[in-house]
Scaffold this motif. Structure first.
Motif, PDB file in Angstrom:
ATOM      1  N   GLY A  21       0.880  -1.151   0.000  1.00 38.20           N
ATOM      2  CA  GLY A  21       0.000   0.000   0.000  1.00 38.20           C
ATOM      3  C   GLY A  21       0.915   1.196   0.000  1.00 38.20           C
ATOM      4  O   GLY A  21       1.825   1.270   0.790  1.00 38.20           O
ATOM      5  N   CYS A  22       0.715   2.064  -0.903  1.00 38.76           N
ATOM      6  CA  CYS A  22       1.577   3.225  -0.989  1.00 38.76           C
ATOM      7  C   CYS A  22       0.653   4.404  -0.964  1.00 38.76           C
ATOM      8  O   CYS A  22      -0.422   4.358  -1.511  1.00 38.76           O
ATOM      9  CB  CYS A  22       2.380   3.178  -2.283  1.00 38.76           C
ATOM     10  SG  CYS A  22       3.309   4.654  -2.607  1.00 38.76           S
ATOM     11  N   GLY A  23       1.056   5.435  -0.342  1.00 42.80           N
ATOM     12  CA  GLY A  23       0.069   6.443  -0.223  1.00 42.80           C
ATOM     13  C   GLY A  23       0.541   7.787  -0.611  1.00 42.80           C
ATOM     14  O   GLY A  23       1.707   8.028  -0.732  1.00 42.80           O
ATOM     15  N   ARG A  66      14.260   6.118   6.362  1.00 44.43           N
ATOM     16  CA  ARG A  66      14.776   6.732   7.578  1.00 44.43           C
ATOM     17  C   ARG A  66      13.916   7.923   8.010  1.00 44.43           C
ATOM     18  O   ARG A  66      13.633   8.808   7.224  1.00 44.43           O
ATOM     19  CB  ARG A  66      16.214   7.183   7.382  1.00 44.43           C
ATOM     20  CG  ARG A  66      17.110   5.980   7.116  1.00 44.43           C
ATOM     21  CD  ARG A  66      18.540   6.157   7.406  1.00 44.43           C
ATOM     22  NE  ARG A  66      18.920   6.914   8.550  1.00 44.43           N
ATOM     23  CZ  ARG A  66      19.327   6.380   9.719  1.00 44.43           C
ATOM     24  NH1 ARG A  66      19.339   5.077   9.877  1.00 44.43           N
ATOM     25  NH2 ARG A  66      19.729   7.163  10.692  1.00 44.43           N
ATOM     26  N   ASN A  67      13.509   7.872   9.263  1.00 44.16           N
ATOM     27  CA  ASN A  67      12.778   8.975   9.902  1.00 44.16           C
ATOM     28  C   ASN A  67      11.525   9.423   9.159  1.00 44.16           C
ATOM     29  O   ASN A  67      11.141  10.590   9.226  1.00 44.16           O
ATOM     30  CB  ASN A  67      13.718  10.162  10.134  1.00 44.16           C
ATOM     31  CG  ASN A  67      14.826   9.817  11.099  1.00 44.16           C
ATOM     32  OD1 ASN A  67      14.579   9.203  12.129  1.00 44.16           O
ATOM     33  ND2 ASN A  67      16.052  10.173  10.756  1.00 44.16           N
ATOM     34  N   GLN A  68      10.882   8.508   8.458  1.00 44.23           N
ATOM     35  CA  GLN A  68       9.622   8.849   7.782  1.00 44.23           C
ATOM     36  C   GLN A  68       8.541   9.103   8.832  1.00 44.23           C
ATOM     37  O   GLN A  68       8.440   8.383   9.817  1.00 44.23           O
ATOM     38  CB  GLN A  68       9.162   7.702   6.872  1.00 44.23           C
ATOM     39  CG  GLN A  68       9.963   7.546   5.621  1.00 44.23           C
ATOM     40  CD  GLN A  68       9.587   8.569   4.554  1.00 44.23           C
ATOM     41  OE1 GLN A  68       8.670   9.371   4.712  1.00 44.23           O
ATOM     42  NE2 GLN A  68      10.316   8.525   3.461  1.00 44.23           N
ATOM     43  N   PRO A  69       7.713  10.134   8.624  1.00 44.73           N
ATOM     44  CA  PRO A  69       6.584  10.336   9.536  1.00 44.73           C
ATOM     45  C   PRO A  69       5.553   9.230   9.325  1.00 44.73           C
ATOM     46  O   PRO A  69       5.572   8.541   8.306  1.00 44.73           O
ATOM     47  CB  PRO A  69       6.038  11.707   9.121  1.00 44.73           C
ATOM     48  CG  PRO A  69       6.531  11.936   7.738  1.00 44.73           C
ATOM     49  CD  PRO A  69       7.787  11.143   7.573  1.00 44.73           C
ATOM     50  N   GLU A  70       4.660   9.058  10.272  1.00 46.38           N
ATOM     51  CA  GLU A  70       3.655   8.000  10.171  1.00 46.38           C
ATOM     52  C   GLU A  70       2.493   8.361   9.261  1.00 46.38           C
ATOM     53  O   GLU A  70       1.827   7.480   8.734  1.00 46.38           O
ATOM     54  CB  GLU A  70       3.131   7.646  11.565  1.00 46.38           C
ATOM     55  CG  GLU A  70       4.177   6.997  12.430  1.00 46.38           C
ATOM     56  CD  GLU A  70       3.645   6.608  13.792  1.00 46.38           C
ATOM     57  OE1 GLU A  70       2.405   6.605  13.983  1.00 46.38           O
ATOM     58  OE2 GLU A  70       4.464   6.307  14.670  1.00 46.38           O
ATOM     59  N   ASP A  71       2.235   9.660   9.055  1.00 48.17           N
ATOM     60  CA  ASP A  71       1.024  10.062   8.347  1.00 48.17           C
ATOM     61  C   ASP A  71       1.226  10.403   6.873  1.00 48.17           C
ATOM     62  O   ASP A  71       0.257  10.633   6.153  1.00 48.17           O
ATOM     63  CB  ASP A  71       0.365  11.242   9.055  1.00 48.17           C
ATOM     64  CG  ASP A  71       1.274  12.466   9.150  1.00 48.17           C
ATOM     65  OD1 ASP A  71       2.493  12.332   8.921  1.00 48.17           O
ATOM     66  OD2 ASP A  71       0.764  13.551   9.471  1.00 48.17           O
ATOM     67  N   VAL A  72       2.466  10.438   6.390  1.00 52.72           N
ATOM     68  CA  VAL A  72       2.745  10.704   4.981  1.00 52.72           C
ATOM     69  C   VAL A  72       4.114  10.100   4.675  1.00 52.72           C
ATOM     70  O   VAL A  72       4.985  10.076   5.544  1.00 52.72           O
ATOM     71  CB  VAL A  72       2.700  12.222   4.664  1.00 52.72           C
ATOM     72  CG1 VAL A  72       3.771  12.987   5.404  1.00 52.72           C
ATOM     73  CG2 VAL A  72       2.782  12.489   3.175  1.00 52.72           C
ATOM     74  N   TRP A  73       4.286   9.576   3.449  1.00 50.73           N
ATOM     75  CA  TRP A  73       5.570   9.010   3.045  1.00 50.73           C
ATOM     76  C   TRP A  73       6.221   9.973   2.073  1.00 50.73           C
ATOM     77  O   TRP A  73       5.670  10.279   1.024  1.00 50.73           O
ATOM     78  CB  TRP A  73       5.372   7.653   2.375  1.00 50.73           C
ATOM     79  CG  TRP A  73       6.673   6.965   2.095  1.00 50.73           C
ATOM     80  CD1 TRP A  73       7.427   7.077   0.970  1.00 50.73           C
ATOM     81  CD2 TRP A  73       7.380   6.074   2.950  1.00 50.73           C
ATOM     82  NE1 TRP A  73       8.552   6.313   1.069  1.00 50.73           N
ATOM     83  CE2 TRP A  73       8.554   5.678   2.284  1.00 50.73           C
ATOM     84  CE3 TRP A  73       7.133   5.563   4.230  1.00 50.73           C
ATOM     85  CZ2 TRP A  73       9.468   4.798   2.834  1.00 50.73           C
ATOM     86  CZ3 TRP A  73       8.049   4.681   4.770  1.00 50.73           C
ATOM     87  CH2 TRP A  73       9.195   4.314   4.074  1.00 50.73           C
ATOM     88  N   GLY A  92      -1.362   2.120   3.189  1.00 53.63           N
ATOM     89  CA  GLY A  92      -2.284   3.187   3.529  1.00 53.63           C
ATOM     90  C   GLY A  92      -1.663   4.532   3.858  1.00 53.63           C
ATOM     91  O   GLY A  92      -2.360   5.425   4.325  1.00 53.63           O
ATOM     92  N   VAL A  93      -0.391   4.722   3.616  1.00 58.08           N
ATOM     93  CA  VAL A  93       0.268   5.985   3.940  1.00 58.08           C
ATOM     94  C   VAL A  93       0.317   6.859   2.690  1.00 58.08           C
ATOM     95  O   VAL A  93       0.747   6.417   1.633  1.00 58.08           O
ATOM     96  CB  VAL A  93       1.701   5.732   4.474  1.00 58.08           C
ATOM     97  CG1 VAL A  93       2.405   7.047   4.757  1.00 58.08           C
ATOM     98  CG2 VAL A  93       1.651   4.880   5.727  1.00 58.08           C
ATOM     99  N   PRO A  94      -0.137   8.126   2.788  1.00 59.81           N
ATOM    100  CA  PRO A  94      -0.079   9.040   1.646  1.00 59.81           C
ATOM    101  C   PRO A  94       1.360   9.279   1.187  1.00 59.81           C
ATOM    102  O   PRO A  94       2.289   9.199   1.985  1.00 59.81           O
ATOM    103  CB  PRO A  94      -0.690  10.335   2.169  1.00 59.81           C
ATOM    104  CG  PRO A  94      -1.485   9.944   3.353  1.00 59.81           C
ATOM    105  CD  PRO A  94      -0.766   8.756   3.943  1.00 59.81           C
ATOM    106  N   LEU A  95       1.529   9.596  -0.070  1.00 56.02           N
ATOM    107  CA  LEU A  95       2.851   9.847  -0.653  1.00 56.02           C
ATOM    108  C   LEU A  95       2.917  11.300  -1.110  1.00 56.02           C
ATOM    109  O   LEU A  95       1.987  11.792  -1.752  1.00 56.02           O
ATOM    110  CB  LEU A  95       3.055   8.915  -1.847  1.00 56.02           C
ATOM    111  CG  LEU A  95       4.412   8.886  -2.522  1.00 56.02           C
ATOM    112  CD1 LEU A  95       5.461   8.306  -1.594  1.00 56.02           C
ATOM    113  CD2 LEU A  95       4.338   8.048  -3.785  1.00 56.02           C
TER     114      LEU A  95
END
Length: 191
Positions: A21-23, A66-73, A92-95
């Motif tokens: 799932g890519c977001g 590395r250090n990606q936030p949880e709510d957006v990639w 399910g994470v937005p890109l």
């Protein structure tokens, strides 16, 4: 994700990624991100790693998570070189990513945006880009920062062409990104 970025003025990013799932999107669980928040968060993310683990300097994808936030990639381009990256993106994470971006003074941004152009193609389909110019974006840098060459933090003006993608279905995806501006004389241009 598999990414290829081309050098200097134009960058092609091919992302053949096996994604659970890519977001993507300017949207997070809390709602849409403003241009200022998106750029501030992206620049903070991209500038807090040392050169050895910086996602923009990454050549194979080993540092993309590395250090990606949880709510957006966040996706990163390069410093004008070519790179092929393979990354796994959480389901399910937005890109969100720039086609091309930089920081500098307001005048630098105005010049940069006057000739900025870019495109993104996801799984063979063109993706629309949104142009965002933030008035003031605080960018926190870390030790050995490859952007500034210094420690500490600073405030700059950020601008660029940005893409927000909604969460993709699980599976393999291909993304090609190109971006350039004739006025990339200062700051950090990241296709």
């Amino acid at each position: 994700m598999r990414t290829t970025t081309a050098g200097a003025g134009i960058a092609a990013l091919t992302l053949g990624a096996v994604l659970a799932g890519c977001g993507g999107g300017a949207d997070t669980a809390e709602g849409p991100l403003s241009s200022e928040e998106l750029q501030g968060r992206w620049w903070t993310w991209a500038s807090t790693e040392t050169a050895a683990t910086n996602p923009v300097a990454d050549e194979d994808g080993s540092a993309c998570g590395r250090n990606q936030p949880e709510d957006v990639w966040f996706r990163a381009g390069t410093f004008g070189t070519r790179a092929e990256r393979v990354c796994a993106v959480p389901e399910g994470v937005p890109l969100a990513f720039p086609l091309v971006n930089m920081f500098g003074t307001p005048a630098d941004c105005a010049d940069f945006m006057a000739t900025a152009e870019g495109s993104a193609v996801l799984d063979g389909e063109k993706v629309d880009a949104d142009a965002h110019q933030a008035e003031s974006v605080e960018i926190r840098s870390g030790v050995g920062n490859p952007v500034t060459g210094t420690d500490g933090s600073f405030t700059a003006h950020g601008c660029g062409l940005w893409v927000h993608l909604p969460a993709l279905e699980p599976g393999e995806h291909s993304l090609e990104i190109r971006g350039r501006s004739a006025a990339s004389r200062s700051g950090w241009t990241t296709p």
